[in-house]
Design an enzyme around this catalytic site. Structure first.
Site, PDB file in Angstrom:
ATOM      1  N   GLY A  66       8.948  10.343 -36.702  1.00  0.00           N
ATOM      2  CA  GLY A  66       9.561  10.192 -35.388  1.00  0.00           C
ATOM      3  C   GLY A  66      11.073  10.286 -35.381  1.00  0.00           C
ATOM      4  N   PRO A 123       5.308  10.156 -32.751  1.00  0.00           N
ATOM      5  CA  PRO A 123       3.973   9.570 -32.923  1.00  0.00           C
ATOM      6  C   PRO A 123       3.820   8.220 -32.228  1.00  0.00           C
ATOM      7  CG  PRO A 123       4.706  10.527 -34.983  1.00  0.00           C
ATOM      8  CD  PRO A 123       5.879  10.617 -34.039  1.00  0.00           C
ATOM      9  N   ASP A 181      10.315  -3.637 -45.444  1.00  0.00           N
ATOM     10  CA  ASP A 181       9.894  -4.366 -44.257  1.00  0.00           C
ATOM     11  C   ASP A 181      11.169  -4.995 -43.705  1.00  0.00           C
ATOM     12  OD1 ASP A 181       8.974  -6.133 -42.355  1.00  0.00           O
ATOM     13  OD2 ASP A 181       7.361  -6.946 -43.584  1.00  0.00           O
ATOM     14  N   ASN A 188      16.486   1.654 -36.623  1.00  0.00           N
ATOM     15  CA  ASN A 188      15.530   2.420 -35.828  1.00  0.00           C
ATOM     16  C   ASN A 188      14.112   1.881 -35.893  1.00  0.00           C
ATOM     17  OD1 ASN A 188      14.296   5.011 -34.609  1.00  0.00           O
ATOM     18  ND2 ASN A 188      13.413   4.957 -36.670  1.00  0.00           N
ATOM     19  N   TYR A 220       8.071  -5.688 -26.268  1.00  0.00           N
ATOM     20  CA  TYR A 220       8.934  -4.555 -26.598  1.00  0.00           C
ATOM     21  C   TYR A 220      10.198  -4.597 -25.750  1.00  0.00           C
ATOM     22  CZ  TYR A 220      10.402   0.342 -27.078  1.00  0.00           C
ATOM     23  OH  TYR A 220      11.118   1.496 -27.302  1.00  0.00           O
ATOM     24  N   LYS A 249      14.070  -5.118 -27.127  1.00  0.00           N
ATOM     25  CA  LYS A 249      15.088  -4.087 -26.915  1.00  0.00           C
ATOM     26  C   LYS A 249      16.229  -4.604 -26.034  1.00  0.00           C
ATOM     27  CE  LYS A 249      13.190  -0.769 -29.312  1.00  0.00           C
ATOM     28  NZ  LYS A 249      13.816  -0.314 -30.570  1.00  0.00           N
ATOM     29  N   ILE A 266      10.342   9.734 -25.836  1.00  0.00           N
ATOM     30  CA  ILE A 266      10.661  10.820 -26.755  1.00  0.00           C
ATOM     31  C   ILE A 266       9.374  11.209 -27.480  1.00  0.00           C
ATOM     32  CG2 ILE A 266      12.081  11.538 -28.720  1.00  0.00           C
ATOM     33  CD1 ILE A 266      13.742  10.902 -26.255  1.00  0.00           C
TER      34      ILE A 266
END
Length: 253
Positions: free
Chosen positions: A17, A191, A60, A87, A153, A157, A188
């Site tokens: 990705g 995957p 990790d 990222n 999520y 973020k 974007i």
């Protein structure tokens, strides 16, 4: 070509990705790149394709000690890093009613705790650099708009967005040669976005040409902006947040 010549970069989540595209583009622009991923096989394939200016390491990002190991391995292989791209991430569905605490913590640990640990590790060594350094944190349009199906999520973020500014201001106040900015992509073609739980579908996004409103971006759309923010060309830019969204912020429907 050569916009990052002499620079050393660490990119997390680099096995696929956005991380893959960013690592490849950095290398094309002359950087030496350390690709990290929890999936070492994937990162190794990307690093091998890049060549001798790249290495792959298993990581990790929520493992505090491993961050120290990654930085030391980078120094041993290439030298003190000038660039960090935080990222690594994951997205799992869950609304305020359906998301369990376990699911919430799983996502925020990777995308918030992991970014904190990465920024701290980078600042500790970059502050002694004799040339400008750059931390780039991958946030999301969800941090600017909210996204009800993916509350964990979105929360992570959003935290990355605010933390980026705090890191940037601290580095300015301490007169460190470090800038810190956040990127906020919309969908974007990666995957992670193509996975069933997210629901993106349709034809693959071409690397060139006009993208219609509502279409997915190409990984290179993010990677090329990362090159600019990683390079000394953006020396006057810190604590910024940069949508990569094809106008979504102003026309969400």
């Amino acid at each position: 070509m050569g916009r990052l010549k002499g620079k050393i970069a660490i990119v997390t989540g680099a096995g696929s990705g956005l991380g893959k595209a960013i690592s490849e583009t950095f290398a094309d622009e002359g950087a030496q790149v350390v690709l990290t991923d929890i999936d070492l096989d994937s990162a190794t394939k990307v690093a091998n394709a890049i060549g001798t200016q790249a290495i792959a390491l298993q990581q990790d990002v929520v493992d505090e000690q491993r961050w120290d190991d990654i930085v030391q391995a980078t120094i041993d292989a290439f030298g003190t890093p000038h660039i960090l791209v935080n990222n690594a991430g994951l997205v799992l569905p869950g609304t305020i009613e359906s998301c369990s605490l376990e699911l919430f913590r799983k996502q925020t640990s990777v995308m918030l705790d992991g970014v904190f640990l990465g920024c701290r590790a980078a600042v500790n060594v970059m502050k002694a650099n004799d040339q400008p350094s750059s931390i780039i944190n991958l946030s999301s349009m969800a941090a600017l708009q909210g996204y009800s199906p993916f509350i964990a999520y979105t929360a992570a973020k959003g935290g990355v967005r605010s933390m980026t500014k705090s890191v940037a201001l601290h580095c300015k106040e301490q007169n460190y040669p470090i800038r810190c900015n956040s990127l906020h992509p919309a969908g974007i073609d990666t995957p992670m976005v193509r996975q069933e739980s997210v629901g993106a579908a349709g034809d693959a996004t071409p690397a060139t040409g006009i993208i219609p409103l509502g279409g997915l971006g190409h990984p290179d759309d993010v990677a090329k902006l990362c090159v600019y923010l990683a390079s000394d060309e953006s020396r006057f830019m810190t604590a910024g947040e940069y949508p990569v969204d094809n106008g979504l912020l102003y026309k969400p429907d």
